[in-house]
Every structure is written in structure tokens, then in C-alpha cells.
Design a protein around this motif. Structure first.
Motif, PDB file in Angstrom:
ATOM      1  N   ILE A 187       0.879  -1.186   0.000  1.00 38.13           N
ATOM      2  CA  ILE A 187       0.000   0.000   0.000  1.00 38.13           C
ATOM      3  C   ILE A 187       0.909   1.227   0.000  1.00 38.13           C
ATOM      4  O   ILE A 187       1.580   1.513   0.989  1.00 38.13           O
TER       5      ILE A 187
ATOM      6  N   GLY B  83       5.097   5.444  -3.103  1.00 36.37           N
ATOM      7  CA  GLY B  83       6.202   6.402  -2.982  1.00 36.37           C
ATOM      8  C   GLY B  83       7.492   5.638  -3.244  1.00 36.37           C
ATOM      9  O   GLY B  83       7.470   4.451  -3.605  1.00 36.37           O
TER      10      GLY B  83
ATOM     11  N   ASP C  87      -1.659   2.688  -5.115  1.00 35.00           N
ATOM     12  CA  ASP C  87      -1.476   4.018  -4.513  1.00 35.00           C
ATOM     13  C   ASP C  87      -2.781   4.791  -4.628  1.00 35.00           C
ATOM     14  O   ASP C  87      -3.464   4.740  -5.652  1.00 35.00           O
ATOM     15  N   ALA C  88      -3.081   5.540  -3.577  1.00 32.40           N
ATOM     16  CA  ALA C  88      -4.316   6.328  -3.546  1.00 32.40           C
ATOM     17  C   ALA C  88      -4.310   7.416  -4.615  1.00 32.40           C
ATOM     18  O   ALA C  88      -5.359   7.862  -5.071  1.00 32.40           O
TER      19      ALA C  88
ATOM     20  N   SER D  56      14.335  17.535  -1.314  1.00 30.88           N
ATOM     21  CA  SER D  56      15.315  18.549  -1.719  1.00 30.88           C
ATOM     22  C   SER D  56      16.215  18.041  -2.840  1.00 30.88           C
ATOM     23  O   SER D  56      17.186  18.711  -3.194  1.00 30.88           O
TER      24      SER D  56
ATOM     25  N   HIS E 115      22.228  11.944  -0.164  1.00 32.52           N
ATOM     26  CA  HIS E 115      23.317  12.360   0.731  1.00 32.52           C
ATOM     27  C   HIS E 115      23.373  11.501   1.982  1.00 32.52           C
ATOM     28  O   HIS E 115      22.396  10.887   2.385  1.00 32.52           O
TER      29      HIS E 115
ATOM     30  N   ALA F 181       3.196   1.000   3.174  1.00 37.71           N
ATOM     31  CA  ALA F 181       4.301   1.932   2.883  1.00 37.71           C
ATOM     32  C   ALA F 181       3.700   3.274   2.518  1.00 37.71           C
ATOM     33  O   ALA F 181       4.065   3.868   1.508  1.00 37.71           O
TER      34      ALA F 181
ATOM     35  N   THR G 232      -3.481   5.068   7.392  1.00 36.95           N
ATOM     36  CA  THR G 232      -3.801   3.856   6.627  1.00 36.95           C
ATOM     37  C   THR G 232      -4.063   2.696   7.580  1.00 36.95           C
ATOM     38  O   THR G 232      -5.035   1.941   7.424  1.00 36.95           O
TER      39      THR G 232
ATOM     40  N   GLY H  73       7.938  20.286   5.164  1.00 36.86           N
ATOM     41  CA  GLY H  73       9.053  21.020   4.554  1.00 36.86           C
ATOM     42  C   GLY H  73       8.628  21.557   3.208  1.00 36.86           C
ATOM     43  O   GLY H  73       7.955  20.864   2.444  1.00 36.86           O
TER      44      GLY H  73
ATOM     45  N   HIS I 216       9.687  24.115  -0.388  1.00 34.73           N
ATOM     46  CA  HIS I 216      10.757  24.642  -1.245  1.00 34.73           C
ATOM     47  C   HIS I 216      10.148  25.639  -2.219  1.00 34.73           C
ATOM     48  O   HIS I 216       8.966  25.546  -2.550  1.00 34.73           O
TER      49      HIS I 216
ATOM     50  N   THR J  36      15.038  24.353   3.128  1.00 40.10           N
ATOM     51  CA  THR J  36      13.668  23.994   3.309  1.00 40.10           C
ATOM     52  C   THR J  36      13.271  24.326   4.730  1.00 40.10           C
ATOM     53  O   THR J  36      14.128  24.610   5.561  1.00 40.10           O
TER      54      THR J  36
ATOM     55  N   GLY K 222       5.772  19.146   1.410  1.00 38.46           N
ATOM     56  CA  GLY K 222       5.394  17.773   1.755  1.00 38.46           C
ATOM     57  C   GLY K 222       5.675  17.513   3.219  1.00 38.46           C
ATOM     58  O   GLY K 222       6.298  18.336   3.902  1.00 38.46           O
ATOM     59  N   ILE K 223       5.219  16.345   3.676  1.00 41.79           N
ATOM     60  CA  ILE K 223       5.454  15.978   5.080  1.00 41.79           C
ATOM     61  C   ILE K 223       6.456  14.839   5.143  1.00 41.79           C
ATOM     62  O   ILE K 223       6.275  13.802   4.492  1.00 41.79           O
TER      63      ILE K 223
ATOM     64  N   GLY L 182       9.277   5.845   8.338  1.00 44.02           N
ATOM     65  CA  GLY L 182      10.447   6.622   7.916  1.00 44.02           C
ATOM     66  C   GLY L 182      11.022   6.103   6.617  1.00 44.02           C
ATOM     67  O   GLY L 182      10.382   5.327   5.888  1.00 44.02           O
TER      68      GLY L 182
ATOM     69  N   TRP M 236      14.776   9.107   0.496  1.00 47.32           N
ATOM     70  CA  TRP M 236      15.116   8.789  -0.898  1.00 47.32           C
ATOM     71  C   TRP M 236      16.467   8.077  -0.944  1.00 47.32           C
ATOM     72  O   TRP M 236      16.610   7.035  -1.582  1.00 47.32           O
TER      73      TRP M 236
HETATM   74  C1  FAD Z   1      10.653  18.645   2.482  1.00 45.09           C
HETATM   75  C2  FAD Z   1      11.320  17.319   2.316  1.00 45.09           C
HETATM   76  C3  FAD Z   1      12.639  17.267   1.893  1.00 45.09           C
HETATM   77  C4  FAD Z   1      13.264  16.028   1.740  1.00 45.09           C
HETATM   78  N1  FAD Z   1      14.519  15.972   1.229  1.00 45.09           N
HETATM   79  C5  FAD Z   1      15.128  14.782   1.059  1.00 45.09           C
HETATM   80  C6  FAD Z   1      16.402  14.701   0.455  1.00 45.09           C
HETATM   81  O1  FAD Z   1      16.950  15.708   0.003  1.00 45.09           O
HETATM   82  N2  FAD Z   1      16.977  13.495   0.351  1.00 45.09           N
HETATM   83  C7  FAD Z   1      16.379  12.358   0.816  1.00 45.09           C
HETATM   84  O2  FAD Z   1      16.987  11.297   0.733  1.00 45.09           O
HETATM   85  N3  FAD Z   1      15.145  12.385   1.351  1.00 45.09           N
HETATM   86  C8  FAD Z   1      14.509  13.572   1.476  1.00 45.09           C
HETATM   87  N4  FAD Z   1      13.256  13.636   2.009  1.00 45.09           N
HETATM   88  C9  FAD Z   1      12.644  12.410   2.524  1.00 45.09           C
HETATM   89  C10 FAD Z   1      11.969  11.601   1.458  1.00 45.09           C
HETATM   90  O3  FAD Z   1      11.411  12.406   0.443  1.00 45.09           O
HETATM   91  C11 FAD Z   1      10.846  10.782   2.065  1.00 45.09           C
HETATM   92  O4  FAD Z   1      11.248  10.237   3.274  1.00 45.09           O
HETATM   93  C12 FAD Z   1      10.447   9.655   1.132  1.00 45.09           C
HETATM   94  O5  FAD Z   1      10.114  10.192  -0.116  1.00 45.09           O
HETATM   95  C13 FAD Z   1       9.289   8.877   1.704  1.00 45.09           C
HETATM   96  O6  FAD Z   1       8.820   7.983   0.747  1.00 45.09           O
HETATM   97  P1  FAD Z   1       7.632   6.999   1.093  1.00 45.09           P
HETATM   98  O7  FAD Z   1       7.477   6.095  -0.054  1.00 45.09           O
HETATM   99  O8  FAD Z   1       7.880   6.376   2.417  1.00 45.09           O
HETATM  100  O9  FAD Z   1       6.366   7.948   1.308  1.00 45.09           O
HETATM  101  P2  FAD Z   1       5.488   8.719   0.222  1.00 45.09           P
HETATM  102  O10 FAD Z   1       6.275   9.238  -0.880  1.00 45.09           O
HETATM  103  O11 FAD Z   1       4.613   9.678   0.956  1.00 45.09           O
HETATM  104  O12 FAD Z   1       4.582   7.566  -0.396  1.00 45.09           O
HETATM  105  C14 FAD Z   1       3.467   7.062   0.277  1.00 45.09           C
HETATM  106  C15 FAD Z   1       2.377   6.843  -0.731  1.00 45.09           C
HETATM  107  O13 FAD Z   1       1.325   6.155  -0.084  1.00 45.09           O
HETATM  108  C16 FAD Z   1       0.118   6.564  -0.690  1.00 45.09           C
HETATM  109  N5  FAD Z   1      -0.973   6.254   0.235  1.00 45.09           N
HETATM  110  C17 FAD Z   1      -1.252   6.818   1.432  1.00 45.09           C
HETATM  111  N6  FAD Z   1      -2.346   6.241   1.969  1.00 45.09           N
HETATM  112  C18 FAD Z   1      -2.746   5.290   1.111  1.00 45.09           C
HETATM  113  C19 FAD Z   1      -3.820   4.353   1.117  1.00 45.09           C
HETATM  114  N7  FAD Z   1      -4.697   4.298   2.121  1.00 45.09           N
HETATM  115  N8  FAD Z   1      -3.956   3.530   0.043  1.00 45.09           N
HETATM  116  C20 FAD Z   1      -3.080   3.590  -0.992  1.00 45.09           C
HETATM  117  N9  FAD Z   1      -2.051   4.452  -1.031  1.00 45.09           N
HETATM  118  C21 FAD Z   1      -1.888   5.283   0.007  1.00 45.09           C
HETATM  119  C22 FAD Z   1       0.303   8.054  -0.928  1.00 45.09           C
HETATM  120  O14 FAD Z   1      -0.548   8.502  -1.964  1.00 45.09           O
HETATM  121  C23 FAD Z   1       1.775   8.118  -1.288  1.00 45.09           C
HETATM  122  O15 FAD Z   1       1.992   8.173  -2.681  1.00 45.09           O
HETATM  123  C24 FAD Z   1      12.570  14.843   2.085  1.00 45.09           C
HETATM  124  C25 FAD Z   1      11.230  14.899   2.471  1.00 45.09           C
HETATM  125  C26 FAD Z   1      10.596  16.125   2.550  1.00 45.09           C
HETATM  126  C27 FAD Z   1       9.143  16.170   2.903  1.00 45.09           C
END
Ligand code: FAD
Length: 583
Positions: free
Chosen positions: A33, A36, A57-58, A70, A74, A256, A264, A280, A282, A322, A367-368, A406, A409
Motif C-alpha cells: 500500500i 512512494g 497508490d491512492a 530537496s 546524501h 508503505a 492507513t 518542509g 521549497h 527547506t 510535503g510531510i 520513515g 530517498w
Molecule cells: C521537504 C522534504 C525534503 C526532503 N529531502 C530529502 C532529500 O533531500 N533526500 C532524501 O533522501 N530524502 C529527502 N526527504 C525524505 C523523502 O522524500 C521521504 O522520506 C520519502 O520520499 C518517503 O517515501 P515513502 O514512499 O515512504 O512515502 P510517500 O512518498 O509519501 O509515499 C506514500 C504513498 O502512499 C500513498 N498512500 C497513502 N495512503 C494510502 C492508502 N490508504 N492507500 C493507498 N495508497 C496510500 C500516498 O498517496 C503516497 O503516494 C525529504 C522529504 C521532505 C518532505
């Protein structure tokens, strides 16, 4: 509050999507789920092990926290202050791996740290480490001087030199710093320079991972499909477009969903309190003088409030960020005017010679961060490390359900491997392939020298010509060869309103890369929005091409354009007149 769906829903109501319908009564080894970067990475790893994976994905892929980064790949030198040595070591290793496996999008980044003092922070820093685990997070930030930064860089590079692929850090004085960056503050005394990496197009990297996963024949991806509950031991999924529902089952479920992980879990029937995200934002500015003075280097420095901030030149624009503000993931986030003021102040703090105004902003985003919940006084102290929780899927007797808490990227591959190993253990299967060192998408056999580029172009140019072939290689890496085959077959007619993109290229992205909505193309299959290249005519033309490719009616196309503009304007501050924010 705006939802972006109002204009759209009327146009798709009742029209079933075959890919969504296939989810009903569907069964796979693993259901992920969240599409990202972390969900995608887990899918890629598992599918390579021969495991049947379904990812939903939603919204669109890479539309959550992963769209807000960003762009840094790194080790996170600043996390050393919080004593996060494990994370920094892993991140540096992952960074070096990505430089090799995804050289088309992950590039070395010269990073300059302007410093105002020699000794500041040197006494305070050891206290922070000693207090680690006790009053960690309650400490006050102090200024960081040249000596402290030098110590940090020595530790940082000690993690990296084992497989060292980067030049060493260096220091120089005020005179040279001012010569290299004329607009720099005259009180800057030292400049440290070290090498990290950045991902120029995060979305392309993620889409490449998706392609690699789909190529195994073991993965299935359905976007705009939201997990909303559980029933009969399976997960209820709702089509975000049509509101139809399906029930899908799996032997293992992975949540995820990034900052929405607790939400979720709650909708699946399980109360958790894992997350404590921070917002954060930009801005992206079109400022040729600033872009030129930066000369491809990122400025990474301490702002007046002690926060580490960055000014980073990318795609002919400059990214400034940011902020770090505790936030509720239930609320949509946007970059506010106060945050814009904060960015202008940080530029003025370090580069008083640069004049910025709101008319130069071409894009803003927010984004959060999906961070673990922690009791700390300042958002900057929250751990950036990830952990994986194991529970049981509600309404099932024994289906294991993992929650990802947590994950950045930079560390997506390591996280994907870690979760995959946990899932394989549940399935009683073993790892067949390691993803470490495994080339990604358009990074496969990417030409490493000017001569190799020439050879690649010669082999792949077909009838497109050298300039166009080279541009496609730069945009898609070696995956461009597939697109070139498509263009050979269907033509390559440049868009009327935008040079450098053709109708058939947009069509290919829409069809081959699973775009469902117009904004999928504007924001994630291309970087047109990010680069400030959209205006009313261009959006109309791309919508027309997408409509022909995806079979949209005139009414649906109109709804898509309306929705895209609502999103572009409200969430990203783009104006129809030409990608700039009206003051
Ligand atoms: C301001 C900012 C700056 C950052 N800068 C960096 C950086 O420079 N370098 C770095 O390495 N990291 C950086 N990060 C961290 C990094 O971007 C995130 O930690 C990472 O992208 C998280 O990915 P994820 O897949 O866990 O979450 P997400 O990308 O949020 O993916 C989760 C997905 O789940 C989906 N979802 C939610 N609920 C449901 C549901 N019920 N059913 C189906 N789908 C659902 C959402 O639509 C979403 O697409 C930054 C983050 C932010 C916010």
C-alpha cells in the motif's frame, strides 16, 4: 478546502477502469500500500526474487512525500549531530551505490559550506553526543564554526572512503570564497567544499524502478486505488476516480504509505502511533545571476535560526529550501507566504548581493517528512532513521502486516532490501538477487565518457538526428532507446507550444508509464511544472495529446485541464500566464 477532484469526478463517474476491476478477488504474495519511493523499492526487490507483488497508490506514483524532496542523495552530514551514525554510514554507502547504478539521474554534487566563525559550537557539540539518549532533542542549537564542520567532514568521509568514489573535502578562506561567489556575505570567513550527490529527476528514478519491476513479470501496479478497510481477510480498495471498490488478498501486506502510515493502519482497523512528521517546503526560482554564481555547486549552510538550509542549482533554475515544521498529515500542505519570506531571508543572509522577489518564483512545493514519532523540542532533532513494525492484518487470522516508519530517498534500496528480507522470511522463501550494484532503468550501460556518448548516439539515433537523440539520452538515460523505437514508428512532431518535446513523446509517457490524469504528465512524467515551463497553451496542447492517447472524451479532457490548473495554482503557485506567481 480545495480537493482538486470536483471538476474531475463528474467526467469519470461510472466509467470502470479495467486495471482496477482486476484487483477484485485478486490474490498475490504481497500487497504493498503506497507507491512512494519506499513502496516502489520494496516492490522492485520482491519482484526480482520471483515474488508476485501488487502495489496500489491512492494517487499517482511519487505524489506524496517523495514529490517534496530537496533532491539530495546524501549521507546527511548534519545527522551526525544527532548521533545517527548508522544512518549516515548506510546513506553514504547507498549514495555511492546510486552514483554507479543510476548515473543518468544521480550525479555528484559539489557542496559548499560558507562559515562565519572558526571555533563556534566546538564546546557544545561533544555535550550533545554525551547527552545522546538522555536529553537528546532538548538541546539548543548553537552556531557551527569551521573547526566543528571540519571534524564533521572527517567523520563523514571516513564512512565513504571505504568504497570512495568522491574527491576529498577542502577548505579555503574569505578571499577565494568572495572571488568564486561575488554576492557572498562579506563576513563569511571560510568555505568548506565537499562532495555529495543529487538526483536531478527523482520521478524518473522511481519510474525506472517501476519499469524494472514490471519487466520481471511479477509486479502489478494500480494507481488511484486507495486501501480503505479490510474484509474476509483481504484489503478493501476504493477507486479514487469511480468510487468502485474491490477486495484483494495477499499472504503479506506492507503499509508503505509514508506520513499517512498511521492513518492507513487506522482505516485497515489497526490503531498505531508511529508517525510524527514535519512539513518542509521549497521554492524554485528563475534567477540567472544566482544560477551562474552558484556554478553547479550547492550552498549548504546554517541559517540565522540554526537550521541547515540549501540553495541548489538544477535544470537552469535554483531550488531553495527547506523548512521543518511539525504538521498534521491529514491536512494538505502548501508552501505559505511566511515560508517564502523565510527563503528570501536565508538568501539575503548568505548572499546579500542577490535580489529576489516573488515574480521570480516559478514553482513551489511542500510535503510531510515521514518521520518516527518522538518527544523532541525541535523538528530538526527528530531521527531520520527508519524502522519496520510487524503486526497482523485486521480481519485476517494471521496475515502478517508490516508498516514502514520513515525512510529517505537516499536509502530506498537498503530499506527495500530490508523489508523484502522480512517478507521473504514470512513466505518461507529465500533471496535470489541482490539489488546492491544492480543497474537501474536508464542507468543500464549508461555511457561513461564523451566518446561512449558519441557511440551510443550513433547506434541509437535512427532517423532522429544527433541533437534530439542526445537530448533524449540526457532525459531518459539509455531507456531512451525504447522511446526512440516508438518515435521511429509513430513520428516525432514537436509540440506547437513547446520546443524539445514531441507529441509522440508525450503520448509514449502517457501510455507506457501509466499516466491516468493530466497532472501525472505535467508533474511527474515530465519536469515541465517544476522547471516553470507551463502556461495555458502548453497545458491545453499536452491535454489534447493525452486525450488522444488515453481515449478521453472532450468533457473528460476539459475536466482534466480544470483539475490540473486548480492543483498547479493552489499547490504549486503556477500561473496560467507563464509559470510565475502573481504577487
Ligand atoms: C521537504 C522534504 C525534503 C526532503 N529531502 C530529502 C532529500 O533531500 N533526500 C532524501 O533522501 N530524502 C529527502 N526527504 C525524505 C523523502 O522524500 C521521504 O522520506 C520519502 O520520499 C518517503 O517515501 P515513502 O514512499 O515512504 O512515502 P510517500 O512518498 O509519501 O509515499 C506514500 C504513498 O502512499 C500513498 N498512500 C497513502 N495512503 C494510502 C492508502 N490508504 N492507500 C493507498 N495508497 C496510500 C500516498 O498517496 C503516497 O503516494 C525529504 C522529504 C521532505 C518532505
Amino acid at each position: 478546502m480545495k480537493t482538486f477532484d470536483s471538476a474531475f469526478e463528474n467526467n469519470v463517474a461510472g466509467k470502470a477502469r479495467p486495471e482496477f476491476l482486476e484487483l477484485d478477488n485478486h490474490s498475490s504474495d504481497v500487497l504493498i500500500i503506497g507507491g512512494g519511493i519506499n513502496g516502489i523499492s520494496i516492490m522492485r526487490d520482491l519482484s526480482l526474487q520471483g515474488v508476485k507483488v501488487t502495489l496500489i497508490d491512492a494517487g499517482d506514483l511519487i505524489s506524496g512525500a517523495s514529490a517534496a524532496s530537496s533532491h539530495m542523495i546524501h549521507g546527511g552530514i548534519r545527522y551526525l549531530e544527532n548521533g545517527e551514525f548508522r544512518l549516515v554510514r548506510e546513506s553514504v554507502q547507498e549514495r555511492n551505490d546510486l552514483l554507479r547504478t543510476a548515473p543518468h539521474v544521480v550525479k555528484p554534487l559539489r557542496t559548499a559550506v560558507p562559515i562565519f566563525s572558526l571555533t563556534a559550537g566546538i564546546l557544545n557539540a561533544p555535550l550533545k553526543f554525551l547527552n545522546h539518549g538522555k536529553s537528546k532533542g532538548k538541546a539548543k542549537r548553537n552556531e557551527r564554526g569551521a573547526l566543528l564542520i571540519a571534524i564533521g567532514l572527517v567523520i563523514y568521509e571516513s564512512f565513504s572512503r571505504v568504497n570512495g568514489v568522491m574527491p576529498r573535502f577542502s577548505f579555503y578562506g574569505a578571499k577565494r570564497a568572495a572571488k568564486e561567489i561575488p554576492s557572498l556575505h562579506s563576513k563569511v570567513k571560510y568555505m568548506a567544499t565537499y562532495f555529495d550527490a543529487s538526483v536531478h529527476e527523482p520521478e524518473r528514478l522511481a519510474l525506472d524502478l517501476v519499469s524494472d519491476a514490471l519487466a520481471t513479470g511479477n509486479a502489478k501496479v494500480v494507481t488511484y486505488a486507495k486501501a480503505v478497510g479490510t474484509k474476509f481477510g483481504g484489503v478493501i480498495i476504493e477507486d479514487a476516480l469511480t468510487k468502485q471498490t474491490a477486495i484483494t488478498s495477499a499472504d503479506v501486506v506492507v503499509n508503505a504509505s509514508g506520513p499517512l502510515t498511521d492513518i492507513t493502519n487506522a482505516s485497515l482497523g489497526r490503531e498505531t502511533q508511529f508517525m510524527g512528521g514535519t512539513k518542509g517546503s521549497h521554492i524554485v526560482v528563475d534567477h540567472p545571476q544566482l544560477y551562474e554564481e552558484l556554478a553547479s555547486r550547492e550552498l549548504f549552510f546554517e541559517n540565522r535560526d540554526g537550521r541547515i538550509v540549501l540553495i541548489y542549482p538544477v535544470k537552469g533554475r535554483v531550488l531553495i529550501g527547506t523548512t521543518d515544521i511539525f504538521a498534521d498529515p491529514r491536512q494538505p500542505v502548501v508552501c505559505t507566504e511566511e515560508e517564502v519570506d523565510y527563503f528570501f531571508n536565508l538568501v539575503e543572509h548568505i548572499l546579500p548581493g542577490i535580489k529576489l522577489d516573488r515574480s521570480q518564483i516559478v514553482f513551489r512545493f511542500s510535503g510531510i517528512r515521514p518521520l518516527p514519532k518522538q518527544d523532541v523540542s525541535q523538528p530538526g532533532f527528530v531521527s531520520r532513521d527508519y524502522k519496520i513494525d510487524k503486526g497482523i492484518l485486521p480481519s485476517s487470522q494471521k496475515t502478517p502486516q508490516f508498516s514502514v516508519v520513515g525512510g529517505k530517498w537516499t536509502t530506498f534500496r537498503a530499506l527495500g532490501e530490508h523489508v523484502s528480507d522480512l517478507v521473504l522470511a514470512e513466505l518461507g522463501r529465500s533471496r535470489k538477487v541482490s539489488t546492491l550494484g544492480l543497474q537501474i532503468g536508464g542507468g543500464k550501460n549508461y555511457p561513461a565518457s564523451a566518446q561512449e556518448v558519441e557511440e551510443w548516439i550513433k547506434e541509437n539515433r535512427a532517423t532522429l538526428g544527433k541533437t534530439r537523440t542526445q537530448a533524449l539520452l540526457a532525459r531518459y538515460g539509455t531507456a531512451a532507446s525504447k522511446l526512440i523505437e516508438f518515435l521511429e514508428l509513430h513520428g516525432d512532431t514537436e509540440l506547437d507550444t513547446l520546443s524539445g518535446y514531441s507529441e509522440q513523446e508525450i503520448s509514449y509517457l502517457a501510455i507506457a508509464e501509466g499516466a491516468v490524469r493530466l497532472d501525472d504528465l505535467l508533474l511527474r512524467r515530465t519536469t515541465l511544472a517544476f522547471s516553470g515551463l507551463l502556461n495555458e497553451e502548453r497545458v491545453q496542447e499536452i491535454a489534447r495529446v493525452a486525450a488522444a492517447s488515453l481515449g478521453w472524451s472532450a468533457e473528460r479532457t476539459q475536466g482534466e485541464v480544470a483539475r490540473a490548473w486548480e492543483l498547479l495554482q493552489y499547490r504549486h503557485g503556477v500561473q496560467k500566464a507563464g509559470g510565475r506567481i502573481a504577487i
